[in-house]
Design an enzyme around this catalytic site. Structure first.
Site, PDB file in Angstrom:
ATOM      1  N   ASP A 152       0.871  -1.158   0.000  1.00 48.53           N
ATOM      2  CA  ASP A 152       0.000   0.000   0.000  1.00 48.53           C
ATOM      3  C   ASP A 152       0.924   1.228   0.000  1.00 48.53           C
ATOM      4  O   ASP A 152       2.134   1.098   0.192  1.00 48.53           O
ATOM      5  CB  ASP A 152      -0.883  -0.040   1.252  1.00 48.53           C
ATOM      6  CG  ASP A 152      -1.704   1.217   1.426  1.00 48.53           C
ATOM      7  OD1 ASP A 152      -2.399   1.596   0.470  1.00 48.53           O
ATOM      8  OD2 ASP A 152      -1.630   1.828   2.510  1.00 48.53           O
ATOM      9  N   ASP A 205      -0.201   5.132   1.108  1.00 43.17           N
ATOM     10  CA  ASP A 205      -0.482   6.029   2.235  1.00 43.17           C
ATOM     11  C   ASP A 205      -0.385   5.299   3.560  1.00 43.17           C
ATOM     12  O   ASP A 205      -1.081   4.299   3.787  1.00 43.17           O
ATOM     13  CB  ASP A 205      -1.895   6.619   2.094  1.00 43.17           C
ATOM     14  CG  ASP A 205      -1.938   7.806   1.149  1.00 43.17           C
ATOM     15  OD1 ASP A 205      -1.216   8.779   1.399  1.00 43.17           O
ATOM     16  OD2 ASP A 205      -2.701   7.753   0.167  1.00 43.17           O
TER      17      ASP A 205
END
Length: 264
Positions: A31, A33
């Site tokens: 991922d 963020d």
């Protein structure tokens, strides 16, 4: 195997083994963020400033608890519906677009990698594993963050949830990633920081390492994380990666022995 004596350490050994079950590893997915960079505070500031401009919550700034519960890790559609249940979705999404522009201006000045990221990136590169970034962020944000972190040449694919059948917590972004990389779920593991992302990875059939940058640890474990770490310098992570190294070395040794036996 990771060996400890206490019940807690025995539990940790089981979690380490869940990553080793992916041996021989083909790919590692990330991922963005909160996972590559601690960006949530910048998103929070961007939301606070724009929400204050429209008098949201009677002019009281949103706090961390509200941000985590309603915004962090959510797709734009979900965040817009949580923030503005009485608005037309199109209007809410336009607000989110403005917020993303505000975030990008902040990120260019203040974005920082999660502690130890460079060490982990080098480990992945040294092992020759395939890698992809998988995010619910808009592509323009994703590519900006990857560039600011100096990882444009590291990732072989960038998968955006909004470009898939459904974003996280649905499994489709992670399923698309392994399809594009031409690897199997059984030989891939994931790094995530949100419960939503963890649920997506688990639903896609891959073990997930949870990076506890901002979200509550209990929510990450409840979502199905295989391993919980503070950052990429956490000894628990490197114990798990060392186990992967040992298991892969065993496979290579067994393969070399089989080849020698056949040749003889």
């Amino acid at each position: 195997m990771c060996l400890w004596l206490t019940p807690d350490h025995l539990c940790q050994s089981i979690l380490c083994s869940s990553l080793a079950a992916t041996v021989p590893v083909q790919a590692v997915l990330f991922d963005i963020d909160g996972t590559l960079c601690d960006s949530d505070p910048l998103h929070h500031v961007a939301f606070q400033e724009l929400l204050l401009e429209i008098g949201y919550n009677n002019g009281v700034p949103i706090d961390d608890e509200f941000f985590i519960k309603n915004i962090a890790g959510r797709s734009d559609v979900e965040a817009a519906q949580n923030l503005f249940p009485d608005w037309e979705l199109e209007k809410g999404l336009k607000f989110l677009e403005d917020k993303e522009a505000k975030y990008r201006s902040l990120a260019k000045e203040r974005l920082e990698p999660v502690k130890g990221l460079g060490k982990l990136v080098q480990w992945v590169k040294d092992h020759g594993y395939k890698r992809a970034a998988v995010t619910n962020a808009p592509r323009i944000n994703a590519e900006l963050m990857i560039s600011l972190l100096g990882l444009s040449d590291f990732f072989q694919a960038v998968i955006v949830g909004g470009e898939c059948e459904q974003p996280k917590p649905a499994p489709y972004p992670y399923l698309r990633a392994i399809k594009e990389l031409e690897v199997s779920a059984e030989q891939t593991f994931i790094f995530e920081d949100s419960a939503s992302g963890i649920r997506a990875g688990v639903a896609a059939g891959m073990p997930v390492v949870a990076v506890a940058t901002r979200n509550p640890e209990n929510s990450l474990l409840e979502a199905g994380a295989s391993l919980l770490i503070k950052d990429y310098e956490d000894p628990k992570l490197w114990a798990a990666l060392e186990e992967i190294d040992r298991e892969e070395a065993k496979l290579k040794k067994a393969s070399a022995w089989d080849e020698m036996t056949m040749n003889n």
